[in-house]
Design a protein around this motif. Structure first.
Motif, PDB file in Angstrom:
ATOM      1  N   GLN A  29      -6.129  -1.682   2.470  1.00  0.00           N
ATOM      2  CA  GLN A  29      -5.159  -1.792   3.561  1.00  0.00           C
ATOM      3  C   GLN A  29      -5.351  -3.141   4.259  1.00  0.00           C
ATOM      4  O   GLN A  29      -6.470  -3.565   4.489  1.00  0.00           O
ATOM      5  N   HIS A  33       0.464  -4.028  12.434  1.00  0.00           N
ATOM      6  CA  HIS A  33       1.117  -3.630  11.185  1.00  0.00           C
ATOM      7  C   HIS A  33       0.054  -3.309  10.137  1.00  0.00           C
ATOM      8  O   HIS A  33      -0.956  -3.997  10.041  1.00  0.00           O
ATOM      9  N   GLU A  56      -0.252  -2.838   5.948  1.00  0.00           N
ATOM     10  CA  GLU A  56       0.322  -2.878   4.604  1.00  0.00           C
ATOM     11  C   GLU A  56      -0.667  -2.264   3.637  1.00  0.00           C
ATOM     12  O   GLU A  56      -1.878  -2.434   3.772  1.00  0.00           O
ATOM     13  N   ARG A  78       3.082  -0.439  -2.915  1.00  0.00           N
ATOM     14  CA  ARG A  78       2.547  -1.608  -2.227  1.00  0.00           C
ATOM     15  C   ARG A  78       3.588  -2.080  -1.223  1.00  0.00           C
ATOM     16  O   ARG A  78       4.769  -2.168  -1.545  1.00  0.00           O
ATOM     17  N   GLY A  79       3.134  -2.390  -0.020  1.00  0.00           N
ATOM     18  CA  GLY A  79       4.074  -2.917   0.961  1.00  0.00           C
ATOM     19  C   GLY A  79       3.826  -2.392   2.353  1.00  0.00           C
ATOM     20  O   GLY A  79       2.802  -1.761   2.648  1.00  0.00           O
ATOM     21  N   ALA A  80       4.760  -2.664   3.258  1.00  0.00           N
ATOM     22  CA  ALA A  80       4.655  -2.257   4.657  1.00  0.00           C
ATOM     23  C   ALA A  80       4.520  -0.749   4.750  1.00  0.00           C
ATOM     24  O   ALA A  80       5.209  -0.005   4.038  1.00  0.00           O
ATOM     25  N   ASP A  99       6.723   2.939   8.298  1.00  0.00           N
ATOM     26  CA  ASP A  99       7.740   2.129   7.637  1.00  0.00           C
ATOM     27  C   ASP A  99       8.276   2.829   6.400  1.00  0.00           C
ATOM     28  O   ASP A  99       9.421   2.588   5.999  1.00  0.00           O
TER      29      ASP A  99
END
Length: 921
Positions: free
Chosen positions: A417, A451, A453, A496-498, A543
């Motif tokens: 993360q 944030h 990810e 994978r991503g926000a 998200d």
């Protein structure tokens, strides 16, 4: 509290307790300053409360560059999981799973919510995702002038959340010149290095030019440190009572189950026992041929209800695979401009910004396959290319049926993360003096956004389990390798991503006036009065949906919530006699969604002679529930089979609906019916200065809290059906509909202890100067009950899965200087405690098991030379004698750290520091 009762309380304590003092300055008048613990400007050495001051020079010489290192040197701070290393683990239902690599203060071990962190006397925004307290990583360490720690409740002065104390971080102001600093910290054993660079520039003299502008910028990088880089981080030491209980292994263990190859259980020749897991490496004594694996130690983990679980399994030391220091980067910026409006009036604008990026790396996911889970058959199919036949070890093995197994999914990668937190505060302030009355006024806006990810290691549950059911993936690879086709198929299931975002905001208007009212027989009556109006908000959003992602750290959404807080406060310094002085304060806070509270404080100092001072205080506190505790969204879940309704079963013996239900549903989340936590606390101390150059202080403190807010799991609720009957929701026929888990008001907490402070300085020989300090905390008792109505339990010196309450902690320094040279020796000490027994005391410890974790002490050495023009060089050695963390046999499922405990110890070992500072002009 009504004002009449409040006045009576203040009068009673003031008359009955003439036992507080702080040494009075006997020299000529000097400039007045505002001391943490009071809003009245006074001579700097005065004050009625115990305040510890840590200077920037001390931090620099000890090589302290991070919040985690700083809090480890403060004896009054708790020994808990409020740091990035410990925070990566679960730590039970009270854990903050969205702290995102943050570091928090927890004075007296009461939790971050109960410690108020200020920057130059004003509030900073709480952490964007957690929302519970100020992330100390957001503080510009390079701009710090000093840190003042008030070791006493200060709800009547600063606000209701100052129950444990106040940490006031004083930043540099009105700087002139330019200075650059470079710092590096290199470990001897490798890994975990730290590097920092900073710059500060300023121009203008406020008195002669009428203005000053200054800026500081810093950048810090912490490199990764893995457990495999330290020998002591080893979770397989069965002779000392430590062995993994985790059977999710890289070379999978087969599980039993109806219609599977192992059936519902198996037997081995010469034994009548039925076993539930199997691994061919275990039968052959070869578990350790796979990295990180070992033979499952049944004796350590067996208990009455399950004496033979996993006997023929392998275990995996995932604690020994842990990342002990996450790679991180922090950037901080401070801009400040001050303008002299008139001889006694000034205006300033201050902007603080920070960006923290922490990469949290956890071990690969542990999964258990089944014939029907999540609507997917993930069992290994008969005829698959890697089908594992155990019939040579187990005669009842049915090779015509599929295999279910428990596996550490290493090919999916470490769960990784990236947490990025950006914090900012803009403040416009006015300060001045009108006819000997000081005033200050400020308007500020602050926010923190965090944030997360997901970078690797997270897969969509259903597609991944479907993939396992095809047989393409090999769960029995000795070296962990997979075919390219298998790796491509695993990659296709990843997300994978926000992932999630949190944001807090704080808008504040505050003002204070202070001065002297009139002359009393013993001196002038001084007072301060002020207001604090602020609006706080918090939101937390996913998200993407967390539920479809295997083992994702997702929480329910919390739509933006806002509350207004209005506070008025007053403080008086009353000279009763020449030797006795009282501090009387009262504050009223009104929360728009919770209600109002009035909190008084009385403090006093009594100085019968110039070498003796007595001091003390009494006050009340009030801690409002956080946004997360009140409003976090509801999550639905299911408890595993085997959990029973004890009350229902007692009333309906033999009824499977109560005594053997298939599953229990539960809900968790916020609770809008929470009551605030309340407290009463006090201190009583003595300060002596028997001769010039030496002083000693001893302060007794006590805190009683009620209605503590804790997060209770569904299992804990079912284990306490009487005390928490309202959390077990039943149908009309008496069966359980669901269990309401989450935040509740429990019983209270009581803690007592003593703070010791020693200070000394002097001269010797030909121009040598010496200085010595010691700050220590003795915790006599820390008791609390986790469930309403339960008796209080003592936790000092005992193992606990959340915080440790150690008997004694101290930080000490001794320095000698002459001319351009200075040498500093530092020491930090933490006392030992009782260790966790195997399987929570249900297992069988090995012969000679040591039930005690030893104490932990570290020394540091630093030398500073200022003989070069405009240059200062400091070379230091941290952990001078390369002391390893003390051994502990705790279960890594409860507390992170295989064979060591990050709540107590630093895993980096001996490290060498070099700090170079150059002043341009």
């Amino acid at each position: 509290m009504k004002l009449k009762k409040l006045a009576h309380l203040i009068a009673l304590i003031g008359v009955a307790s003439p036992v507080l003092a702080q040494q009075v300055q006997q020299e000529a008048p000097i400039a007045r300053v505002e001391i943490t613990g009071s809003s009245i400007k006074r001579v700097a050495k005065e004050g009625a409360l115990p305040v510890q001051v840590i200077t920037f020079d001390t931090l620099q010489k000890q090589g302290i560059t991070s919040a985690e290192q700083l809090m480890a040197t403060i004896s009054a701070n708790g020994t808990g999981a409020d740091n990035p290393t410990s925070g990566n683990n679960v730590f039970g239902p009270d854990a903050d799973r969205v702290s995102g690599g943050a570091s928090f203060a927890s004075l007296r071990g009461l939790g971050p919510n109960s410690t108020l962190v200020l920057i130059n006397g004003r509030r900073a925004p709480t952490h964007g995702k957690s929302g519970k307290a100020v992330d100390l990583n957001s503080i510009p360490m390079a701009a710090i002038a000093r840190i003042e720690i008030l070791k006493d409740g200060a709800s009547a002065i600063y606000g209701t959340d100052a129950i444990g104390g106040v940490m006031n971080i004083i930043l540099k102001t009105d700087y002139q010149g330019a200075e650059a600093s470079a710092y590096t910290n290199i470990t001897e054993a490798g890994g975990g290095n730290i590097h920092r660079g900073s710059l500060i520039v300023g121009h203008g003299d406020l008195n002669t030019d009428g203005f000053n502008v200054m800026a500081t910028a810093s950048y810090t990088k912490n490199e990764k440190l893995e457990s495999r880089q330290r020998d002591f981080a080893n979770g397989f030491q069965p002779a000392r009572g430590l062995s993994p209980d985790t059977t999710g292994t890289p070379f999978a263990n087969q599980l039993t189950g109806a219609n599977t190859a192992l059936g519902t259980g198996f037997k081995v020749p010469g034994s009548t026992n039925t076993y539930l897991q199997a691994n061919p490496l275990s039968f052959q004594g070869k578990c350790d041929t796979v990295q990180g694996m070992s033979q499952y130690q049944t004796e350590l983990w067996k208990d009455v209800t399950s004496p033979l679980r996993s006997t023929y399994s392998c275990a995996y030391d995932y604690g020994g695979d842990y990342v002990m220091q996450s790679p991180s980067e922090q950037a901080n910026l401070l801009l400040r401009g001050t303008y002299k409006l008139a001889p006694d009036h000034k205006m300033f604008v201050e902007a603080i910004g920070s960006r923290s990026q922490v990469v949290s790396i956890l071990t690969p996911a542990q999964i258990s396959t089944s014939l029907t889970a999540n609507g997917v058959n993930s069992a290994y199919p008969v005829g698959g290319p890697y089908y594992q036949d155990l019939s040579s070890f187990i005669s009842t093995f049915d090779r015509t049926k599929p295999i279910i197994y428990k596996w550490r999914a290493n090919p999916a990668g470490n769960r990784t993360q990236e947490n990025t937190t950006e914090s900012a505060r803009l403040l416009v302030g006015f300060e001045g003096t009108v006819k000997d009355w000081d005033y200050k006024f400020g308007l500020s806006k602050a926010q923190s956004t965090s944030h997360m990810e997901l970078l690797d290691g997270y897969v969509y549950t259903v597609p991944f389990f479907k993939l396992l059911g095809t047989g393409i993936v090999n769960p029995w690879s000795v070296d962990g390798s997979q075919t390219q086709a298998a790796m491509d198929a695993i990659e296709a299931t990843k997300y994978r991503g926000a992932f999630q975002t949190g944001k807090t905001t704080l808008t504040q208007v505050d003002g204070t006036v202070s001065g002297e009212l009139f002359q009393l027989p013993a001196g002038k009556l001084a007072m301060a009065a002020g207001f604090d109006f602020r609006r706080e908000s918090y939101l937390y959003t996913q998200d993407v949906a967390a539920e479809p992602i295997l083992l994702s750290p997702g929480n329910a959404n919390l739509p933006k919530a806002t509350r207004d807080v209005k506070a008025l406060f007053a403080e008086f310094i009353v000279p009763v006699t020449k030797d006795l002085e009282l501090q009387l304060a009262v504050r009223r806070d009104d929360y728009s969604v919770i209600g109002a509270t009035t909190n008084p404080k009385v403090a006093f100092r009594y100085q019968p002679t110039n070498w003796l001072l007595l001091r003390g205080s009494a006050n009340k506190g009030f801690l409002a529930p956080s946004f997360t505790q009140l409003y976090s969204g509801s999550l639905d879940g299911e408890l595993s089979s085997g959990v029973i309704d004890t009350v229902g079963c007692a009333a309906h013996p033999g009824d499977v609906r109560f005594c053997a239900p298939e599953r229990f549903g539960f809900k968790s989340g916020g609770n809008q019916n929470l009551k605030p936590e309340t407290s009463k606390q006090g201190t009583l101390g003595i300060v002596v200065e028997p001769f010039k150059g030496f002083s000693a202080s001893l302060d007794w403190w006590a805190i009683n809290m009620r209605d503590r807010i804790l997060n209770r799991s569904a299992s804990i609720v079912l284990q306490n059906p009487v005390a928490l009957s309202g959390n077990i929701i039943r149908n009309a026929d008496g069966t359980v509909d669901y269990v309401q888990a989450g935040w509740i008001n429990t019983s209270g907490a009581k803690t007592r202890g003593i703070d010791l402070g020693l200070r000394g300085d002097g001269k010797f020989g030909d121009g040598f100067k010496w200085n010595a300090t010691l700050d220590g905390t003795w915790t006599d008792s820390y008791k609390f009950a986790e469930i309403p109505g339960q008796p209080y339990k003592e936790y000092v010196g005992e193992f606990f899965t959340r915080d440790l309450y150690l008997r004694w902690k101290h930080s000490a320094t001794f320095s000698v200087s002459r001319g351009d040279w200075n040498v500093l020796v530092s020491n930090n000490f933490a006392s030992g405690y009782k260790d966790q027994l195997p399987n929570g005391g249900k297992g069988t410890p090995p012969a000679g098991f040591d039930p005690d974790v030893s104490s932990y002490t570290r020394f540091g050495l630093a030398t500073t030379y200022k003989g070069f023009k405009n240059t200062s060089i400091t070379f230091g050695i941290q952990n001078l004698f390369d002391r390893d963390p003390p051994f502990t046999a705790h279960n890594v499922d409860d507390v992170v750290g295989a064979g060591w405990d990050p709540r107590v110890a630093d895993p980096r070992g001996r490290a060498y520091t070099l700090n170079l500072t150059y002043k341009f002009f």
